[in-house]
Structure formats: structure tokens, C-alpha cells
Design a protein around this motif. Structure first.
Motif, PDB file in Angstrom:
ATOM      1  N   ASP A  59     -27.528   9.431  15.040  1.00 38.45           N
ATOM      2  CA  ASP A  59     -26.171  10.488  14.787  1.00 38.45           C
ATOM      3  C   ASP A  59     -25.334  10.180  15.581  1.00 38.45           C
ATOM      4  OD1 ASP A  59     -24.835  12.399  13.492  1.00 38.45           O
ATOM      5  OD2 ASP A  59     -25.968  13.884  14.467  1.00 38.45           O
ATOM      6  N   LYS A  60     -24.154  10.504  15.621  1.00 34.38           N
ATOM      7  CA  LYS A  60     -22.743  10.576  16.228  1.00 34.38           C
ATOM      8  C   LYS A  60     -22.426  11.862  16.384  1.00 34.38           C
ATOM      9  CE  LYS A  60     -19.736   7.484  14.620  1.00 34.38           C
ATOM     10  NZ  LYS A  60     -18.895   6.637  13.918  1.00 34.38           N
ATOM     11  N   THR A  61     -21.829  12.200  17.818  1.00 34.04           N
ATOM     12  CA  THR A  61     -21.268  13.498  17.980  1.00 34.04           C
ATOM     13  C   THR A  61     -20.210  13.386  18.822  1.00 34.04           C
ATOM     14  OG1 THR A  61     -21.807  15.919  18.681  1.00 34.04           O
ATOM     15  CG2 THR A  61     -23.110  13.945  19.904  1.00 34.04           C
ATOM     16  N   THR A  62     -19.317  14.394  19.159  1.00 35.84           N
ATOM     17  CA  THR A  62     -18.372  14.594  19.982  1.00 35.84           C
ATOM     18  C   THR A  62     -18.456  15.948  20.710  1.00 35.84           C
ATOM     19  OG1 THR A  62     -16.759  15.484  18.479  1.00 35.84           O
ATOM     20  CG2 THR A  62     -16.471  13.143  18.577  1.00 35.84           C
ATOM     21  N   LYS A  63     -17.842  15.822  21.926  1.00 38.02           N
ATOM     22  CA  LYS A  63     -17.790  17.212  22.872  1.00 38.02           C
ATOM     23  C   LYS A  63     -16.332  17.405  23.342  1.00 38.02           C
ATOM     24  CE  LYS A  63     -19.853  19.024  26.941  1.00 38.02           C
ATOM     25  NZ  LYS A  63     -20.954  18.814  28.007  1.00 38.02           N
ATOM     26  N   ARG A  64     -15.859  18.456  23.356  1.00 36.35           N
ATOM     27  CA  ARG A  64     -14.401  18.850  23.786  1.00 36.35           C
ATOM     28  C   ARG A  64     -14.728  19.315  25.047  1.00 36.35           C
ATOM     29  NH1 ARG A  64      -9.806  18.372  21.054  1.00 36.35           N
ATOM     30  NH2 ARG A  64     -10.005  17.507  18.978  1.00 36.35           N
ATOM     31  N   THR A  65     -13.874  19.077  25.971  1.00 35.32           N
ATOM     32  CA  THR A  65     -14.109  19.558  27.485  1.00 35.32           C
ATOM     33  C   THR A  65     -12.750  19.673  28.077  1.00 35.32           C
ATOM     34  OG1 THR A  65     -15.284  19.317  29.694  1.00 35.32           O
ATOM     35  CG2 THR A  65     -14.620  17.258  28.595  1.00 35.32           C
ATOM     36  N   VAL A  66     -12.583  20.252  29.120  1.00 42.24           N
ATOM     37  CA  VAL A  66     -11.508  20.469  29.948  1.00 42.24           C
ATOM     38  C   VAL A  66     -11.577  20.192  31.572  1.00 42.24           C
ATOM     39  CG1 VAL A  66      -9.592  22.357  30.920  1.00 42.24           C
ATOM     40  CG2 VAL A  66     -10.660  22.387  28.618  1.00 42.24           C
ATOM     41  N   THR A  67     -10.882  19.301  31.782  1.00 40.97           N
ATOM     42  CA  THR A  67     -10.962  18.668  33.328  1.00 40.97           C
ATOM     43  C   THR A  67      -9.498  19.291  34.148  1.00 40.97           C
ATOM     44  OG1 THR A  67     -11.820  16.799  32.770  1.00 40.97           O
ATOM     45  CG2 THR A  67     -10.937  16.538  34.833  1.00 40.97           C
ATOM     46  N   TYR A  68      -9.846  19.796  35.359  1.00 43.47           N
ATOM     47  CA  TYR A  68      -8.654  20.331  36.211  1.00 43.47           C
ATOM     48  C   TYR A  68      -8.442  19.427  37.295  1.00 43.47           C
ATOM     49  CZ  TYR A  68      -5.648  23.354  38.704  1.00 43.47           C
ATOM     50  OH  TYR A  68      -4.731  23.665  39.516  1.00 43.47           O
ATOM     51  N   ALA A  69      -7.239  18.949  37.459  1.00 45.35           N
ATOM     52  CA  ALA A  69      -6.599  17.913  38.401  1.00 45.35           C
ATOM     53  C   ALA A  69      -5.458  18.353  38.675  1.00 45.35           C
ATOM     54  CB  ALA A  69      -6.791  16.374  37.908  1.00 45.35           C
ATOM     55  N   GLY A  70      -5.083  19.673  38.999  1.00 43.33           N
ATOM     56  CA  GLY A  70      -3.937  20.048  39.340  1.00 43.33           C
ATOM     57  C   GLY A  70      -3.047  20.672  38.202  1.00 43.33           C
ATOM     58  N   VAL A  71      -3.660  20.192  36.953  1.00 41.88           N
ATOM     59  CA  VAL A  71      -3.299  20.969  35.690  1.00 41.88           C
ATOM     60  C   VAL A  71      -4.471  20.561  34.699  1.00 41.88           C
ATOM     61  CG1 VAL A  71      -0.779  20.145  35.593  1.00 41.88           C
ATOM     62  CG2 VAL A  71      -2.520  18.489  34.756  1.00 41.88           C
ATOM     63  N   PHE A  72      -4.494  21.295  33.601  1.00 39.77           N
ATOM     64  CA  PHE A  72      -5.500  21.414  32.685  1.00 39.77           C
ATOM     65  C   PHE A  72      -5.405  20.133  31.887  1.00 39.77           C
ATOM     66  CE2 PHE A  72      -6.137  25.610  34.062  1.00 39.77           C
ATOM     67  CZ  PHE A  72      -7.265  25.856  34.391  1.00 39.77           C
ATOM     68  N   ILE A  73      -6.717  19.234  31.707  1.00 38.16           N
ATOM     69  CA  ILE A  73      -6.510  18.203  30.639  1.00 38.16           C
ATOM     70  C   ILE A  73      -7.711  18.283  29.855  1.00 38.16           C
ATOM     71  CG2 ILE A  73      -6.628  15.546  30.718  1.00 38.16           C
ATOM     72  CD1 ILE A  73      -5.998  15.501  33.555  1.00 38.16           C
ATOM     73  N   LEU A  74      -7.246  18.320  28.515  1.00 40.17           N
ATOM     74  CA  LEU A  74      -8.356  18.428  27.456  1.00 40.17           C
ATOM     75  C   LEU A  74      -8.701  17.030  27.283  1.00 40.17           C
ATOM     76  CD1 LEU A  74      -6.106  20.644  25.064  1.00 40.17           C
ATOM     77  CD2 LEU A  74      -8.026  21.286  26.518  1.00 40.17           C
TER      78      LEU A  74
END
Length: 90
Positions: free
Chosen positions: A32-47
Motif C-alpha cells: 500500500d501507499k500512504t501519506t502523513k501531514r505534519t507540522v515542523t517549527y523552525a521559527g515559523v510553522f512549516i506544513l
């Protein structure tokens, strides 16, 4: 401050890549194939969107987006297991 945070993330990423060693490799098929959405914080939030293929053994293998788009369920791939417990496409 943002530049310092980015530099720290870069140093950690490079150090992790250098210290991690491959343990074994095995051939398997994509289930199967799958994706995951996440947020990284490096001074600003990066989706971010992370891309994974799930192999027949039930393991999730992280891949880059162009590779994700090329692979289909049923394709045979080689997976490498690394000393940090991660799995990467070979």
C-alpha cells in the motif's frame, strides 16, 4: 534566531545520516501507499507531507515524493534496515 534554528536542524540531520549504518537489506513487495501531514517549527510553522510505502511485512518505508509517485502496489523493491531502526528504499 531563525538561521540558528535552521543550522541546528541541519547539523542534527547530517550527524544522524553519518552515524547511522545499514544492518541488512531484503526484497519485498509494496502492499500500500500512504501519506502523513505534519507540522515542523523552525521559527515559523512549516506544513509538510511525508510519503510512505507499506511493504508486505507491514513496515512503513519513508520515500521522497517523486519516488512515491512512481511506485505502485505490487512492485518489487529492496528495503534497507538501519541501525537507528529506520527503513529506507534501496
Amino acid at each position: 534566531m531563525v538561521a540558528g534554528a535552521i543550522l541546528l536542524i541541519l547539523v542534527v540531520f547530517v550527524a544522524k545520516r553519518v552515524l547511522v549504518k545499514p544492518i541488512r537489506s531484503f526484497s519485498t513487495r509494496i502492499a500500500d501507499k500512504t501519506t502523513k501531514r505534519t507540522v515542523t517549527y523552525a521559527g515559523v510553522f512549516i506544513l509538510m507531507t511525508l510519503y510512505y510505502v507499506v511493504v508486505a511485512e507491514g513496515l512503513k518505508v519513508k520515500v521522497r515524493e517523486p519516488i512515491y509517485r512512481l511506485l505502485n502496489p505490487g512492485d518489487e523493491i529492496t528495503v534497507f534496515e538501519y541501525s537507528d531502526g529506520s527503513y529506507r528504499l534501496g
